[in-house]
Design a protein around this motif. Structure first.
Motif, mmCIF file in Angstrom:
data_model
loop_
_atom_site.group_PDB
_atom_site.id
_atom_site.type_symbol
_atom_site.label_atom_id
_atom_site.label_comp_id
_atom_site.label_asym_id
_atom_site.label_seq_id
_atom_site.Cartn_x
_atom_site.Cartn_y
_atom_site.Cartn_z
ATOM 1 N N ASP A 12 -3.312 -0.204 10.003
ATOM 2 C CA ASP A 12 -4.729 0.110 10.207
ATOM 3 C C ASP A 12 -5.444 0.306 8.875
ATOM 4 O OD1 ASP A 12 -7.155 0.945 11.252
ATOM 5 O OD2 ASP A 12 -6.362 2.719 12.241
ATOM 6 N N ALA A 13 -4.760 0.915 7.919
ATOM 7 C CA ALA A 13 -5.387 1.265 6.639
ATOM 8 C C ALA A 13 -5.497 0.088 5.670
ATOM 9 C CB ALA A 13 -4.589 2.392 5.972
ATOM 10 N N LEU A 14 -4.864 -1.038 5.984
ATOM 11 C CA LEU A 14 -4.814 -2.141 5.022
ATOM 12 C C LEU A 14 -6.185 -2.717 4.688
ATOM 13 C CD1 LEU A 14 -1.625 -4.120 6.123
ATOM 14 C CD2 LEU A 14 -1.968 -2.899 3.965
ATOM 15 N N ASP A 15 -7.138 -2.611 5.609
ATOM 16 C CA ASP A 15 -8.470 -3.153 5.334
ATOM 17 C C ASP A 15 -9.406 -2.114 4.724
ATOM 18 O OD1 ASP A 15 -8.899 -1.540 7.510
ATOM 19 O OD2 ASP A 15 -9.688 -3.110 8.828
ATOM 20 N N GLY A 16 -8.839 -0.954 4.358
ATOM 21 C CA GLY A 16 -9.634 0.071 3.686
ATOM 22 C C GLY A 16 -10.309 1.051 4.612
ATOM 23 N N ALA A 17 -10.127 0.907 5.916
ATOM 24 C CA ALA A 17 -10.762 1.818 6.874
ATOM 25 C C ALA A 17 -9.766 2.169 7.966
ATOM 26 C CB ALA A 17 -12.007 1.184 7.481
ATOM 27 N N HIS A 32 -3.047 6.417 1.322
ATOM 28 C CA HIS A 32 -2.673 5.839 0.025
ATOM 29 C C HIS A 32 -1.372 6.454 -0.485
ATOM 30 C CE1 HIS A 32 -6.538 3.861 -0.103
ATOM 31 N NE2 HIS A 32 -7.143 5.015 0.058
ATOM 32 N N GLY A 33 -0.486 6.812 0.426
ATOM 33 C CA GLY A 33 0.750 7.458 0.015
ATOM 34 C C GLY A 33 1.900 7.106 0.930
ATOM 35 N N GLY A 83 0.772 -1.239 0.000
ATOM 36 C CA GLY A 83 0.000 0.000 0.000
ATOM 37 C C GLY A 83 0.798 1.281 0.000
ATOM 38 N N TRP A 84 2.131 1.187 0.018
ATOM 39 C CA TRP A 84 2.937 2.409 -0.056
ATOM 40 C C TRP A 84 4.317 2.073 -0.595
ATOM 41 C CZ3 TRP A 84 6.942 3.509 3.774
ATOM 42 C CH2 TRP A 84 7.066 2.514 4.757
ATOM 43 N N ARG A 85 4.979 3.078 -1.149
ATOM 44 C CA ARG A 85 6.231 2.820 -1.871
ATOM 45 C C ARG A 85 7.390 3.717 -1.435
ATOM 46 N NH1 ARG A 85 5.641 0.089 -6.836
ATOM 47 N NH2 ARG A 85 7.556 1.104 -7.514
ATOM 48 N N GLU A 86 7.133 4.708 -0.564
ATOM 49 C CA GLU A 86 8.203 5.662 -0.284
ATOM 50 C C GLU A 86 8.174 6.107 1.170
ATOM 51 O OE1 GLU A 86 10.258 9.516 -2.487
ATOM 52 O OE2 GLU A 86 8.099 9.191 -2.696
ATOM 53 N N LEU A 87 9.373 6.220 1.746
ATOM 54 C CA LEU A 87 9.586 6.796 3.065
ATOM 55 C C LEU A 87 10.273 8.137 2.879
ATOM 56 C CD1 LEU A 87 9.651 6.580 6.193
ATOM 57 C CD2 LEU A 87 11.847 5.400 5.947
#
Length: 248
Positions: free
Chosen positions: A158-163, A125-126, A87-91
């Motif tokens: 927390d965000a992995l399930d969409g909420a 989403h970032g 769900g993310w690609r950058e730190l």
């Protein structure tokens, strides 16, 4: 409990000398048993293969510092597994606290705008965004109840399930019990703070259920005894989710 990986790890092995040098500076790694250490190595290799670490505003990070950041980001995934990297690609890493612009339209249609000074942020989403100065402060004082990396990774889980609601993806029965126990503890903490009583943990946890989960995560990694004393049911869920605390 380890969730299954979707893909096999094809990332190259970490350089042993570099890994030892990076690990030596992180108190959390001193108590890792061999099995958890091996899982951490695999997670860190996957992290470095799949994500960019981007320093900003003139900050420079050497290979050891980059590896330490990757290790810290992966510690909360020791039981959850590589699914937590999705769900993310950058730190993004600022030298210190950074300012962001906020806006909110209230129920009357009035737009409110303000600036916030932050030490960390996780976009749903970032990227994950961190203050390097605060990461270093947490490493220097690992038992003070603060761990900005763990806080932001908790938001990503927390965000992995969409909420973004304080409940990460879990098996159904566990999810129901988690939601019930966390909500009860959150409501009790909010009532205590609203009454003007001292909070047993950072009262930023009363901002929302998702911040409650993230702040409690910080205590799991930085002051687990305080969390157990204040909220034993929450502490038990987090121990099952993240594994045994690495700092007694």
């Amino acid at each position: 409990m380890i969730w299954p990986f979707r893909r096999r790890n094809t990332a190259p092995d970490l350089d042993p000398a570099l890994r030892r040098q990076a690990a030596a500076g992180l108190p959390w790694l001193r108590t890792l048993d061999p099995a958890r250490d091996q899982r951490l190595q695999a997670l860190v290799a996957a992290f470095l293969a799949g994500k960019a670490i981007t320093p900003l505003r003139g900050l420079r990070l050497n290979d050891v510092q980059r590896l330490r950041l990757a290790m810290l980001c992966c510690l909360p995934l020791l039981e959850f597994g590589r699914e937590g990297l999705h769900g993310w690609r950058e730190l993004l890493v600022y030298p210190d606290a950074f300012r962001v612009q906020r806006s909110h339209q209230d129920a009357h249609g009035v737009l409110h705008e303000w600036d916030d000074d932050l030490i960390g942020e996780a976009w749903e989403h970032g990227p994950v965004i961190l203050s390097w100065a605060d990461v270093r402060a947490d490493i220097a004082a690992p038992r003070d109840g603060f761990c900005v990396v763990a806080h932001e990774i908790a938001h990503k889980l927390d965000a992995l399930d969409g909420a973004m609601d304080g409940t990460p993806p879990l098996p159904r029965d566990w999810q129901l019990q988690w939601a019930s126990d966390f909500q009860r503890a959150y409501d009790a903490l909010c009532a205590r703070v609203d009454a003007g009583d001292d909070s047993p943990i950072d009262d930023y946890a009363t901002e929302s259920p998702e911040e409650f989960f993230a702040v409690c995560t910080e205590y799991h990694f930085s002051d687990p005894a305080r969390l157990r004393d204040a909220m034993p049911e929450v502490a038990a869920h987090l121990q099952r989710f993240y594994g045994a605390p690495l700092l007694a």
